[in-house]
Design an enzyme around this catalytic site. Structure first.
Site, short mmCIF file in Angstrom:
data_model
loop_
_atom_site.label_atom_id
_atom_site.label_comp_id
_atom_site.label_asym_id
_atom_site.label_seq_id
_atom_site.Cartn_x
_atom_site.Cartn_y
_atom_site.Cartn_z
N LYS A 49 0.86 -1.19 0.00
CA LYS A 49 0.00 0.00 0.00
C LYS A 49 0.89 1.23 0.00
O LYS A 49 2.08 1.19 0.34
CB LYS A 49 -0.94 0.02 1.21
N ASP B 292 -2.27 -0.90 10.85
CA ASP B 292 -2.54 -0.97 9.41
C ASP B 292 -3.25 -2.26 8.99
O ASP B 292 -3.76 -2.34 7.87
CB ASP B 292 -1.23 -0.88 8.60
#
Length: 291
Positions: A19, A144
């Site tokens: 990401k 996350d």
């Protein structure tokens, strides 16, 4: 680090995508020491890969050794054991990791591996846990992890756990990987870190804007990151992702990104990938669900 190829008899092979934090604002520090932040996540069509095979004896075994990370401390093993304990299953798993993402790069390697483990074992063990339940378990492993469990580009607030899905342009990115390991804890405890950025609304963010509040601290502490930013900025506006070390620039097409990648020195590894609003893990799981 030894990366075993995933064996042909693995029952399930799934991606663990990278990401990018397209921006990261730090609004303040909370009483518990965590920071209130706002960040914009988008996935890349590039990442690690994990293979899984069910075991009947309850043993969780990660067959891939990672230098400096004891077996039971690995986030993959911790995720598997947490899911096993909380679901009460008697099943176990053999797990293999094909590692492509750098450790400590700010692109989510460990968190993504943990999320793929949760979703993969939920599928393999036929637990049928909801996304909400898996995301809540994931939050205990790392801030996350829920982003990867949910698998949609998102505007994140709080410590990163309050997620609003967003639709972003799926541009091409050149991601450069300075050869240093950035300590997230060091960055967040640095007295010079900006901690008073005013909150912004997601709408104004989508119109363009934002920055990475961690970048000045990381540039000061890690000359390799600063040098990579200076170099890449000659070609394209460049920013740090997360607390680094990776830095990235965006392009309208793959050819433009490849052209710049070819001009980077061999001492600065890089890769080109396309942004994705739905992670490739979720696309693969949707395919499996249709079969």
């Amino acid at each position: 680090m030894t990366t075993h190829a995933i064996p042909a008899d693995a029952e399930l092979t799934l991606p663990a995508p990278a990401k990018l934090n397209l921006m990261l604002h730090i609004l303040g520090r909370r009483d518990d020491g965590y920071h209130e932040l706002q960040t914009l996540f988008q996935f890349l069509d590039h990442g690690d890969e994990l293979g899984f095979r069910r075991r009947e004896d309850g043993v969780i075994r990660l067959h891939t050794e990672i230098d400096g990370v004891p077996h039971d401390s690995n986030l993959i093993v911790r995720a598997a054991k947490q899911l096993q304990q909380q679901s009460g299953t008697r099943l176990g798993a053999d797990i293999w990791l094909h590692k492509r993402l750098p450790m400590g790069g700010g692109i989510g390697g460990g968190s993504s591996d943990a999320a793929t483990t949760l979703l993969g074992l939920d599928h393999l063990w036929q637990l049928s846990w909801s996304e909400d339940r898996l995301a809540a378990l994931g939050l205990g492993l790392g801030a996350d992890v829920p982003v990867f469990v949910r698998g949609r580009a998102a505007f994140a607030e709080g410590v990163g756990e309050k997620l609003t899905p967003v639709e972003l342009p799926e541009r091409w990115f050149l991601v450069a990987v300075p050869q240093v390991l950035v300590s997230t804890a060091e960055v967040f405890t640095d007295p010079e870190l900006t901690r008073d950025t005013p909150p912004i609304k997601v709408r104004s963010l989508l119109e363009g804007g934002g920055r990475n509040d961690c970048q000045p601290v990381v540039e000061k502490r890690y000359p390799a990151v600063r040098n990579a930013l200076i170099l890449l900025n000659k070609f394209v506006p460049t920013r740090l992702t997360g607390t680094g070390a990776c830095v990235f620039g965006s392009f309208p097409n793959r050819d433009d990104a490849d052209k710049v990648a070819r001009q980077l020195p061999a001492t600065l590894p890089s890769f080109v990938a396309q942004g994705a609003n739905v992670s490739m893990l979720h696309r693969k799981l949707q395919e499996l669900a249709r079969k």
